[in-house]
Enzyme design. Sequence first.
Site, mmCIF file in Angstrom:
data_model
loop_
_atom_site.group_PDB
_atom_site.id
_atom_site.type_symbol
_atom_site.label_atom_id
_atom_site.label_comp_id
_atom_site.label_asym_id
_atom_site.label_seq_id
_atom_site.Cartn_x
_atom_site.Cartn_y
_atom_site.Cartn_z
ATOM 1 N N HIS A 74 -2.778 4.027 2.382
ATOM 2 C CA HIS A 74 -3.320 3.688 1.057
ATOM 3 C C HIS A 74 -2.939 2.249 0.681
ATOM 4 O O HIS A 74 -1.887 2.000 0.112
ATOM 5 C CB HIS A 74 -2.770 4.677 0.026
ATOM 6 C CG HIS A 74 -3.449 4.599 -1.294
ATOM 7 N ND1 HIS A 74 -3.648 5.694 -2.094
ATOM 8 C CD2 HIS A 74 -3.978 3.554 -1.983
ATOM 9 C CE1 HIS A 74 -4.271 5.328 -3.200
ATOM 10 N NE2 HIS A 74 -4.476 4.035 -3.165
ATOM 11 N N LEU A 77 -6.641 -4.135 -0.198
ATOM 12 C CA LEU A 77 -6.775 -5.545 0.172
ATOM 13 C C LEU A 77 -7.866 -6.042 -0.774
ATOM 14 O O LEU A 77 -8.645 -5.252 -1.285
ATOM 15 C CB LEU A 77 -7.159 -5.665 1.654
ATOM 16 C CG LEU A 77 -6.153 -4.981 2.612
ATOM 17 C CD1 LEU A 77 -6.672 -4.996 4.040
ATOM 18 C CD2 LEU A 77 -4.783 -5.633 2.530
ATOM 19 N N HIS A 245 -1.399 9.360 -4.367
ATOM 20 C CA HIS A 245 -0.323 9.061 -5.338
ATOM 21 C C HIS A 245 -0.002 10.155 -6.347
ATOM 22 O O HIS A 245 -0.194 9.984 -7.548
ATOM 23 C CB HIS A 245 -0.616 7.743 -6.055
ATOM 24 C CG HIS A 245 -2.058 7.546 -6.503
ATOM 25 N ND1 HIS A 245 -2.733 8.463 -7.248
ATOM 26 C CD2 HIS A 245 -2.923 6.526 -6.292
ATOM 27 C CE1 HIS A 245 -3.958 8.021 -7.495
ATOM 28 N NE2 HIS A 245 -4.102 6.844 -6.903
ATOM 29 N N ASP A 318 0.104 2.385 -1.863
ATOM 30 C CA ASP A 318 -0.844 1.999 -2.930
ATOM 31 C C ASP A 318 -0.658 0.508 -3.278
ATOM 32 O O ASP A 318 -0.734 0.119 -4.452
ATOM 33 C CB ASP A 318 -0.702 2.886 -4.171
ATOM 34 C CG ASP A 318 -1.945 2.838 -5.058
ATOM 35 O OD1 ASP A 318 -2.940 2.174 -4.681
ATOM 36 O OD2 ASP A 318 -1.927 3.459 -6.138
ATOM 37 N N GLY A 337 -1.115 -1.814 -11.107
ATOM 38 C CA GLY A 337 -0.870 -2.008 -9.668
ATOM 39 C C GLY A 337 0.320 -2.878 -9.359
ATOM 40 O O GLY A 337 0.691 -3.764 -10.145
HETATM 41 ZN ZN LIG Z 1 -5.707 5.562 -7.111
HETATM 42 ZN ZN LIG Z 2 -5.015 3.015 -4.905
#
Ligand SMILES: [Zn+2]
Ligand SMILES: [Zn+2]
Length: 437
Positions: A74, A77, A245, A318, A337
Amino acid sequence: MNKNKSVEAEIILAGGRIIDPSSRSDKIGDIYIRDGKILKIETKKLIPKKRIRFSPEIIDAYDKIVTPGLIDMHTHLREPGREDEETIFTGSTAAVAGGFTSICCMPNTEPPIDNQEAVKFIYAKAKNAMCKVYPVAGATKGLKGEELTEIADLVKAGAIAISDDGKPIHNSAIMRSALEYSKMYDLPVISHCEDLILSSDGVMNEGFVSTVLGLRGIPSAAEEVMIARDIKLTEFTKAKVHIAHVSTEGSVNLIREAKRKGIKITCEVTPHHFSLTDEVIKTFDTNAKVNPPLRTRKDIEALKKGLKDGTIDCIATDHAPHSIEEKDVEFDAAPFGLVGLETALGLIITELIEKKVISWTEAITMLTLNPAKILRLNAGQIKAGMPADLTVIDPEVSWVVEPKEFKSKSKNSPFSGRKLKGKVCYTIVDGKIVYQI
Ligand SMILES: [Zn+2]
Ligand SMILES: [Zn+2]
Protein backbone atom coordinates in the site's frame (compact mmCIF):
# COMPACT_ATOMS: atom_id res chain seq x y z
CA MET A 1 32.24 -24.41 -21.08
CA ASN A 2 33.55 -24.98 -17.61
CA LYS A 3 30.79 -26.87 -15.86
CA ASN A 4 31.81 -25.79 -12.39
CA LYS A 5 31.86 -22.15 -13.40
CA SER A 6 28.18 -22.31 -14.31
CA VAL A 7 27.20 -23.09 -10.75
CA GLU A 8 29.38 -20.43 -9.17
CA ALA A 9 27.68 -17.64 -7.34
CA GLU A 10 28.14 -14.00 -8.30
CA ILE A 11 27.37 -12.77 -4.82
CA ILE A 12 27.31 -14.53 -1.48
CA LEU A 13 25.46 -13.04 1.44
CA ALA A 14 27.46 -14.59 4.24
CA GLY A 15 26.88 -15.37 7.91
CA GLY A 16 23.50 -13.72 8.45
CA ARG A 17 20.58 -14.92 10.53
CA ILE A 18 18.22 -15.95 7.73
CA ILE A 19 14.56 -15.64 8.59
CA ASP A 20 12.35 -17.24 5.95
CA PRO A 21 8.73 -17.57 7.06
CA SER A 22 7.77 -19.78 4.09
CA SER A 23 10.07 -22.59 5.27
CA ARG A 24 9.63 -21.69 8.95
CA SER A 25 13.37 -21.38 9.10
CA ASP A 26 15.46 -19.12 11.31
CA LYS A 27 19.11 -20.14 10.95
CA ILE A 28 22.56 -18.72 10.40
CA GLY A 29 23.60 -19.31 6.81
CA ASP A 30 25.09 -18.16 3.52
CA ILE A 31 22.91 -17.27 0.54
CA TYR A 32 24.46 -17.85 -2.89
CA ILE A 33 23.10 -15.63 -5.68
CA ARG A 34 23.50 -15.96 -9.43
CA ASP A 35 21.72 -14.44 -12.45
CA GLY A 36 19.45 -12.47 -10.14
CA LYS A 37 18.17 -15.62 -8.46
CA ILE A 38 18.87 -17.48 -5.27
CA LEU A 39 21.17 -20.36 -6.16
CA LYS A 40 21.31 -22.07 -2.78
CA ILE A 41 21.14 -21.54 0.93
CA GLU A 42 24.00 -23.11 2.89
CA THR A 43 23.49 -23.54 6.61
CA LYS A 44 26.15 -26.17 7.33
CA LYS A 45 29.47 -25.36 5.64
CA LEU A 46 29.64 -21.63 6.26
CA ILE A 47 32.28 -19.34 4.80
CA PRO A 48 34.79 -18.52 7.55
CA LYS A 49 34.49 -14.96 8.80
CA LYS A 50 38.11 -14.06 8.01
CA ARG A 51 37.59 -14.83 4.30
CA ILE A 52 34.71 -12.39 4.02
CA ARG A 53 36.78 -9.22 4.40
CA PHE A 54 39.03 -10.03 1.47
CA SER A 55 36.42 -11.17 -1.04
CA PRO A 56 34.59 -8.43 -2.93
CA GLU A 57 31.82 -10.81 -4.02
CA ILE A 58 30.98 -11.66 -0.42
CA ILE A 59 28.65 -9.43 1.56
CA ASP A 60 29.24 -9.55 5.29
CA ALA A 61 25.93 -10.28 6.98
CA TYR A 62 27.38 -11.41 10.35
CA ASP A 63 25.23 -10.21 13.27
CA LYS A 64 22.62 -9.10 10.75
CA ILE A 65 19.15 -10.40 9.97
CA VAL A 66 18.49 -11.48 6.39
CA THR A 67 14.87 -11.61 5.25
CA PRO A 68 12.99 -11.95 1.99
CA GLY A 69 12.78 -8.50 0.39
CA LEU A 70 10.06 -6.52 2.14
CA ILE A 71 6.82 -5.90 0.26
CA ASP A 72 4.72 -2.79 0.79
CA MET A 73 1.26 -3.54 -0.53
CA HIS A 74 0.00 0.00 0.00
CA THR A 75 2.08 2.88 -1.36
CA HIS A 76 1.01 6.16 -2.93
CA LEU A 77 3.34 7.45 -5.60
CA ARG A 78 2.28 10.74 -7.15
CA GLU A 79 3.14 10.08 -10.76
CA PRO A 80 1.37 11.01 -12.96
CA GLY A 81 0.16 14.38 -11.74
CA ARG A 82 2.12 15.47 -8.67
CA GLU A 83 5.70 14.67 -9.56
CA ASP A 84 6.74 17.55 -7.26
CA GLU A 85 5.68 15.32 -4.32
CA GLU A 86 6.90 11.88 -5.47
CA THR A 87 7.69 10.09 -8.69
CA ILE A 88 7.80 6.38 -9.32
CA PHE A 89 11.60 6.65 -9.24
CA THR A 90 11.91 8.73 -6.04
CA GLY A 91 9.31 6.56 -4.33
CA SER A 92 11.38 3.52 -5.25
CA THR A 93 14.56 5.08 -3.79
CA ALA A 94 12.66 5.70 -0.54
CA ALA A 95 11.36 2.13 -0.67
CA VAL A 96 14.77 0.49 -0.97
CA ALA A 97 16.14 2.75 1.78
CA GLY A 98 13.36 1.32 3.92
CA GLY A 99 14.20 -2.28 2.94
CA PHE A 100 11.33 -2.74 0.47
CA THR A 101 12.05 -4.60 -2.74
CA SER A 102 8.44 -4.54 -4.03
CA ILE A 103 5.84 -1.82 -3.65
CA CYS A 104 2.26 -1.69 -4.84
CA CYS A 105 1.12 1.73 -5.94
CA MET A 106 -2.42 2.93 -5.45
CA PRO A 107 -4.41 4.35 -8.35
CA ASN A 108 -5.36 7.78 -7.01
CA THR A 109 -2.94 9.69 -9.23
CA GLU A 110 -3.93 12.54 -11.55
CA PRO A 111 -5.28 11.16 -13.82
CA PRO A 112 -6.03 7.95 -11.92
CA ILE A 113 -4.81 4.48 -12.91
CA ASP A 114 -8.20 3.30 -14.16
CA ASN A 115 -7.43 2.04 -17.68
CA GLN A 116 -5.03 -0.26 -19.50
CA GLU A 117 -2.78 2.54 -20.77
CA ALA A 118 -2.30 3.91 -17.27
CA VAL A 119 -1.31 0.46 -15.95
CA LYS A 120 1.17 0.12 -18.82
CA PHE A 121 2.54 3.60 -18.04
CA ILE A 122 3.35 2.53 -14.46
CA TYR A 123 5.15 -0.60 -15.68
CA ALA A 124 7.10 1.40 -18.27
CA LYS A 125 8.24 3.90 -15.62
CA ALA A 126 8.93 1.09 -13.17
CA LYS A 127 11.61 -0.31 -15.50
CA ASN A 128 13.94 2.42 -14.23
CA ALA A 129 12.87 2.16 -10.61
CA MET A 130 15.15 0.87 -7.85
CA CYS A 131 12.64 -1.79 -6.80
CA LYS A 132 9.69 -3.64 -8.29
CA VAL A 133 6.56 -1.55 -8.64
CA TYR A 134 3.17 -3.18 -9.10
CA PRO A 135 0.11 -1.10 -9.95
CA VAL A 136 -3.17 -1.45 -8.14
CA ALA A 137 -5.83 -0.27 -10.60
CA GLY A 138 -9.02 1.63 -9.91
CA ALA A 139 -12.20 -0.34 -9.28
CA THR A 140 -14.36 2.44 -10.72
CA LYS A 141 -13.80 4.92 -13.54
CA GLY A 142 -12.13 8.07 -12.29
CA LEU A 143 -12.37 6.50 -8.80
CA LYS A 144 -15.77 8.13 -8.66
CA GLY A 145 -17.56 5.06 -7.33
CA GLU A 146 -20.14 5.14 -10.12
CA GLU A 147 -19.11 2.85 -12.95
CA LEU A 148 -16.82 -0.19 -12.87
CA THR A 149 -13.53 -0.06 -14.75
CA GLU A 150 -12.72 -2.64 -17.45
CA ILE A 151 -11.30 -5.12 -14.98
CA ALA A 152 -10.42 -7.70 -17.66
CA ASP A 153 -8.25 -5.12 -19.48
CA LEU A 154 -6.62 -3.99 -16.26
CA VAL A 155 -5.73 -7.57 -15.36
CA LYS A 156 -4.33 -8.15 -18.85
CA ALA A 157 -2.09 -5.11 -18.43
CA GLY A 158 -0.82 -6.44 -15.10
CA ALA A 159 -2.90 -4.81 -12.36
CA ILE A 160 -2.36 -6.88 -9.22
CA ALA A 161 -5.49 -5.78 -7.36
CA ILE A 162 -8.28 -3.28 -7.73
CA SER A 163 -9.14 -0.48 -5.37
CA ASP A 164 -10.50 3.05 -5.20
CA ASP A 165 -8.19 3.71 -2.23
CA GLY A 166 -8.29 7.26 -1.00
CA LYS A 167 -12.02 6.87 -1.26
CA PRO A 168 -14.46 4.12 -0.36
CA ILE A 169 -16.76 2.46 -2.87
CA HIS A 170 -19.90 3.87 -1.30
CA ASN A 171 -22.50 2.23 -3.49
CA SER A 172 -22.97 -1.32 -2.21
CA ALA A 173 -24.21 -2.58 -5.59
CA ILE A 174 -21.00 -1.32 -7.25
CA MET A 175 -18.93 -2.93 -4.51
CA ARG A 176 -20.79 -6.18 -5.10
CA SER A 177 -20.01 -6.02 -8.84
CA ALA A 178 -16.36 -5.13 -8.16
CA LEU A 179 -16.10 -8.22 -5.96
CA GLU A 180 -17.82 -10.44 -8.52
CA TYR A 181 -15.62 -9.30 -11.41
CA SER A 182 -12.38 -9.43 -9.44
CA LYS A 183 -13.30 -12.95 -8.32
CA MET A 184 -13.24 -14.08 -11.95
CA TYR A 185 -9.54 -13.14 -12.03
CA ASP A 186 -8.80 -14.21 -8.47
CA LEU A 187 -7.81 -10.65 -7.53
CA PRO A 188 -8.60 -9.06 -4.21
CA VAL A 189 -10.55 -5.83 -3.96
CA ILE A 190 -8.62 -3.59 -1.59
CA SER A 191 -11.19 -1.64 0.35
CA HIS A 192 -10.73 1.77 1.94
CA CYS A 193 -13.53 1.51 4.49
CA GLU A 194 -15.06 4.85 5.30
CA ASP A 195 -18.69 5.91 5.45
CA LEU A 196 -18.28 9.39 4.04
CA ILE A 197 -21.53 10.59 5.57
CA LEU A 198 -20.39 9.56 9.05
CA SER A 199 -16.84 10.86 8.59
CA SER A 200 -18.05 14.01 6.87
CA ASP A 201 -15.57 16.86 7.26
CA GLY A 202 -13.88 15.15 10.20
CA VAL A 203 -10.16 15.80 10.56
CA MET A 204 -9.19 13.53 13.46
CA ASN A 205 -10.50 10.71 15.63
CA GLU A 206 -13.79 11.55 17.32
CA GLY A 207 -13.31 11.34 21.05
CA PHE A 208 -12.01 13.13 24.11
CA VAL A 209 -9.06 14.78 22.36
CA SER A 210 -11.13 16.10 19.44
CA THR A 211 -13.58 17.61 21.93
CA VAL A 212 -10.79 19.28 23.90
CA LEU A 213 -9.19 20.66 20.72
CA GLY A 214 -12.49 21.66 19.15
CA LEU A 215 -11.70 19.75 15.95
CA ARG A 216 -14.30 17.81 13.99
CA GLY A 217 -14.11 14.09 14.67
CA ILE A 218 -14.29 10.94 12.54
CA PRO A 219 -16.04 8.24 14.58
CA SER A 220 -14.76 4.64 14.68
CA ALA A 221 -18.14 3.64 13.28
CA ALA A 222 -17.33 5.38 9.97
CA GLU A 223 -14.77 2.60 9.37
CA GLU A 224 -16.60 -0.24 11.07
CA VAL A 225 -19.95 0.00 9.29
CA MET A 226 -18.18 -0.26 5.94
CA ILE A 227 -16.09 -3.23 7.09
CA ALA A 228 -19.30 -4.91 8.25
CA ARG A 229 -20.84 -4.24 4.83
CA ASP A 230 -17.78 -5.56 3.00
CA ILE A 231 -17.80 -8.69 5.12
CA LYS A 232 -21.43 -9.34 4.19
CA LEU A 233 -20.79 -8.69 0.49
CA THR A 234 -17.69 -10.90 0.51
CA GLU A 235 -19.58 -13.70 2.20
CA PHE A 236 -22.36 -13.31 -0.35
CA THR A 237 -20.14 -13.16 -3.46
CA LYS A 238 -17.47 -15.59 -2.15
CA ALA A 239 -14.90 -13.16 -3.53
CA LYS A 240 -11.73 -11.85 -1.82
CA VAL A 241 -11.59 -8.57 0.02
CA HIS A 242 -8.57 -6.96 1.61
CA ILE A 243 -9.28 -4.22 4.14
CA ALA A 244 -6.74 -1.40 3.98
CA HIS A 245 -5.37 0.42 7.05
CA VAL A 246 -7.50 -1.07 9.84
CA SER A 247 -7.46 1.39 12.73
CA THR A 248 -10.08 0.55 15.37
CA GLU A 249 -10.78 -2.10 17.98
CA GLY A 250 -14.21 -2.71 16.46
CA SER A 251 -12.68 -3.31 13.02
CA VAL A 252 -10.27 -5.92 14.36
CA ASN A 253 -13.14 -7.69 16.14
CA LEU A 254 -15.31 -7.72 13.00
CA ILE A 255 -12.49 -9.16 10.88
CA ARG A 256 -11.58 -11.77 13.48
CA GLU A 257 -15.18 -12.95 13.56
CA ALA A 258 -15.43 -13.01 9.75
CA LYS A 259 -12.25 -15.08 9.48
CA ARG A 260 -13.63 -17.50 12.01
CA LYS A 261 -16.60 -18.00 9.68
CA GLY A 262 -14.26 -18.75 6.77
CA ILE A 263 -14.96 -15.55 4.82
CA LYS A 264 -12.06 -14.68 2.47
CA ILE A 265 -11.04 -11.47 4.15
CA THR A 266 -7.53 -10.20 4.78
CA CYS A 267 -6.34 -6.90 6.19
CA GLU A 268 -3.39 -4.69 6.92
CA VAL A 269 -2.36 -2.22 9.59
CA THR A 270 0.02 0.71 9.16
CA PRO A 271 2.99 1.42 11.46
CA HIS A 272 1.54 4.84 12.36
CA HIS A 273 -1.73 3.35 13.56
CA PHE A 274 0.03 1.09 16.07
CA SER A 275 2.66 3.68 17.06
CA LEU A 276 0.72 6.92 17.64
CA THR A 277 -2.53 7.91 19.35
CA ASP A 278 -4.73 10.94 18.69
CA GLU A 279 -2.93 12.62 21.62
CA VAL A 280 -0.22 13.75 19.17
CA ILE A 281 -2.75 16.02 17.45
CA LYS A 282 -2.52 18.27 20.54
CA THR A 283 0.51 19.86 18.86
CA PHE A 284 -1.59 20.45 15.72
CA ASP A 285 1.11 18.72 13.68
CA THR A 286 -0.53 18.36 10.27
CA ASN A 287 1.91 15.52 9.48
CA ALA A 288 -0.09 13.42 11.93
CA LYS A 289 -3.32 14.09 10.02
CA VAL A 290 -4.06 10.78 8.33
CA ASN A 291 -7.08 8.91 7.06
CA PRO A 292 -8.23 6.81 8.85
CA PRO A 293 -7.19 9.00 11.77
CA LEU A 294 -4.87 8.06 14.61
CA ARG A 295 -7.02 6.48 17.28
CA THR A 296 -6.74 5.76 21.02
CA ARG A 297 -4.54 3.64 23.27
CA LYS A 298 -7.37 1.07 23.46
CA ASP A 299 -7.44 0.77 19.67
CA ILE A 300 -3.65 0.31 19.56
CA GLU A 301 -3.94 -2.51 22.10
CA ALA A 302 -6.59 -4.16 19.88
CA LEU A 303 -4.40 -3.77 16.77
CA LYS A 304 -1.52 -5.41 18.63
CA LYS A 305 -3.78 -8.28 19.69
CA GLY A 306 -4.88 -8.62 16.06
CA LEU A 307 -1.25 -8.70 14.91
CA LYS A 308 -0.43 -11.36 17.47
CA ASP A 309 -3.37 -13.69 16.81
CA GLY A 310 -3.23 -13.53 13.00
CA THR A 311 -6.38 -11.44 12.49
CA ILE A 312 -4.14 -8.86 10.83
CA ASP A 313 -2.27 -10.33 7.85
CA CYS A 314 0.04 -7.55 6.73
CA ILE A 315 1.81 -4.41 7.76
CA ALA A 316 1.69 -1.79 4.99
CA THR A 317 2.85 1.82 5.00
CA ASP A 318 0.09 3.80 3.22
CA HIS A 319 3.04 6.05 2.24
CA ALA A 320 1.30 9.27 1.18
CA PRO A 321 3.67 12.06 0.16
CA HIS A 322 2.55 15.70 0.39
CA SER A 323 4.51 18.90 -0.21
CA ILE A 324 5.50 21.22 2.64
CA GLU A 325 3.25 23.95 1.17
CA GLU A 326 0.23 21.65 1.26
CA LYS A 327 0.84 20.56 4.85
CA ASP A 328 1.97 23.96 6.17
CA VAL A 329 -1.59 25.21 6.66
CA GLU A 330 -4.23 25.10 9.40
CA PHE A 331 -5.03 21.60 10.64
CA ASP A 332 -8.53 21.68 9.12
CA ALA A 333 -7.21 22.54 5.66
CA ALA A 334 -4.25 20.12 5.45
CA PRO A 335 -4.48 16.99 3.30
CA PHE A 336 -4.43 13.53 4.92
CA GLY A 337 -1.31 11.37 4.75
CA LEU A 338 2.26 10.80 5.87
CA VAL A 339 5.40 9.35 4.32
CA GLY A 340 6.06 5.91 5.75
CA LEU A 341 8.49 3.92 3.63
CA GLU A 342 11.62 4.96 5.50
CA THR A 343 10.29 4.64 9.06
CA ALA A 344 8.17 1.48 8.76
CA LEU A 345 10.82 -1.09 9.62
CA GLY A 346 12.23 0.94 12.53
CA LEU A 347 8.74 1.38 13.99
CA ILE A 348 7.96 -2.32 13.61
CA ILE A 349 11.21 -3.31 15.36
CA THR A 350 10.88 -0.66 18.08
CA GLU A 351 7.15 -0.89 18.80
CA LEU A 352 6.39 -4.54 18.07
CA ILE A 353 9.51 -6.71 18.19
CA GLU A 354 11.46 -4.99 20.98
CA LYS A 355 8.28 -4.74 23.08
CA LYS A 356 7.65 -8.44 22.47
CA VAL A 357 4.24 -7.92 20.87
CA ILE A 358 5.25 -10.19 17.97
CA SER A 359 8.35 -12.17 17.05
CA TRP A 360 10.79 -11.46 14.21
CA THR A 361 9.30 -14.31 12.20
CA GLU A 362 5.76 -12.99 12.69
CA ALA A 363 6.78 -9.47 11.68
CA ILE A 364 8.64 -10.68 8.59
CA THR A 365 5.69 -12.88 7.61
CA MET A 366 3.45 -9.82 7.58
CA LEU A 367 5.97 -7.88 5.51
CA THR A 368 6.81 -10.57 2.97
CA LEU A 369 5.03 -13.90 2.70
CA ASN A 370 1.51 -12.68 3.47
CA PRO A 371 1.37 -9.74 1.04
CA ALA A 372 2.98 -11.97 -1.63
CA LYS A 373 0.25 -14.58 -1.10
CA ILE A 374 -2.60 -12.05 -1.14
CA LEU A 375 -1.33 -10.43 -4.35
CA ARG A 376 0.12 -13.61 -5.87
CA LEU A 377 3.58 -12.11 -6.32
CA ASN A 378 6.60 -14.25 -7.10
CA ALA A 379 8.31 -12.91 -3.98
CA GLY A 380 8.44 -13.19 -0.24
CA GLN A 381 10.48 -16.39 0.11
CA ILE A 382 14.13 -17.30 0.45
CA LYS A 383 14.31 -20.41 -1.68
CA ALA A 384 16.54 -21.69 -4.48
CA GLY A 385 15.19 -20.48 -7.82
CA MET A 386 13.33 -17.50 -6.38
CA PRO A 387 14.31 -13.96 -7.42
CA ALA A 388 17.13 -12.77 -5.15
CA ASP A 389 15.11 -10.01 -3.47
CA LEU A 390 16.57 -9.72 0.00
CA THR A 391 16.75 -7.29 2.89
CA VAL A 392 19.64 -7.21 5.36
CA ILE A 393 18.81 -5.58 8.69
CA ASP A 394 21.01 -4.46 11.56
CA PRO A 395 18.67 -5.09 14.49
CA GLU A 396 20.84 -3.40 17.10
CA VAL A 397 21.60 0.02 15.64
CA SER A 398 19.72 2.99 17.11
CA TRP A 399 18.97 6.04 15.01
CA VAL A 400 16.94 9.23 15.07
CA VAL A 401 14.37 10.01 12.36
CA GLU A 402 15.44 13.05 10.33
CA PRO A 403 12.88 13.66 7.57
CA LYS A 404 15.23 15.97 5.72
CA GLU A 405 17.46 12.97 5.11
CA PHE A 406 14.64 10.94 3.53
CA LYS A 407 15.08 9.80 -0.05
CA SER A 408 11.39 10.47 -0.58
CA LYS A 409 10.67 13.81 -2.27
CA SER A 410 8.24 14.61 0.53
CA LYS A 411 9.10 14.99 4.21
CA ASN A 412 5.67 14.87 5.86
CA SER A 413 6.49 12.60 8.79
CA PRO A 414 5.19 13.00 12.35
CA PHE A 415 8.13 10.86 13.55
CA SER A 416 10.79 13.57 13.24
CA GLY A 417 13.22 13.28 16.17
CA ARG A 418 11.91 9.86 17.22
CA LYS A 419 14.56 7.37 18.31
CA LEU A 420 14.16 4.01 16.60
CA LYS A 421 15.99 0.72 16.79
CA GLY A 422 16.95 -1.35 13.76
CA LYS A 423 17.85 -0.23 10.30
CA VAL A 424 18.34 -1.62 6.83
CA CYS A 425 21.97 -2.13 5.80
CA TYR A 426 21.49 -3.71 2.35
CA THR A 427 18.56 -4.00 0.00
CA ILE A 428 19.02 -6.45 -2.85
CA VAL A 429 16.68 -6.63 -5.86
CA ASP A 430 17.16 -9.41 -8.43
CA GLY A 431 20.64 -10.04 -7.04
CA LYS A 432 21.77 -6.40 -7.31
CA ILE A 433 22.59 -4.24 -4.32
CA VAL A 434 20.26 -1.26 -4.80
CA TYR A 435 20.78 0.27 -1.38
CA GLN A 436 23.49 0.08 1.21
CA ILE A 437 24.09 2.12 4.27
ZN1 LIG B 1 -7.12 4.54 2.12
ZN1 LIG C 1 -3.91 4.77 0.91
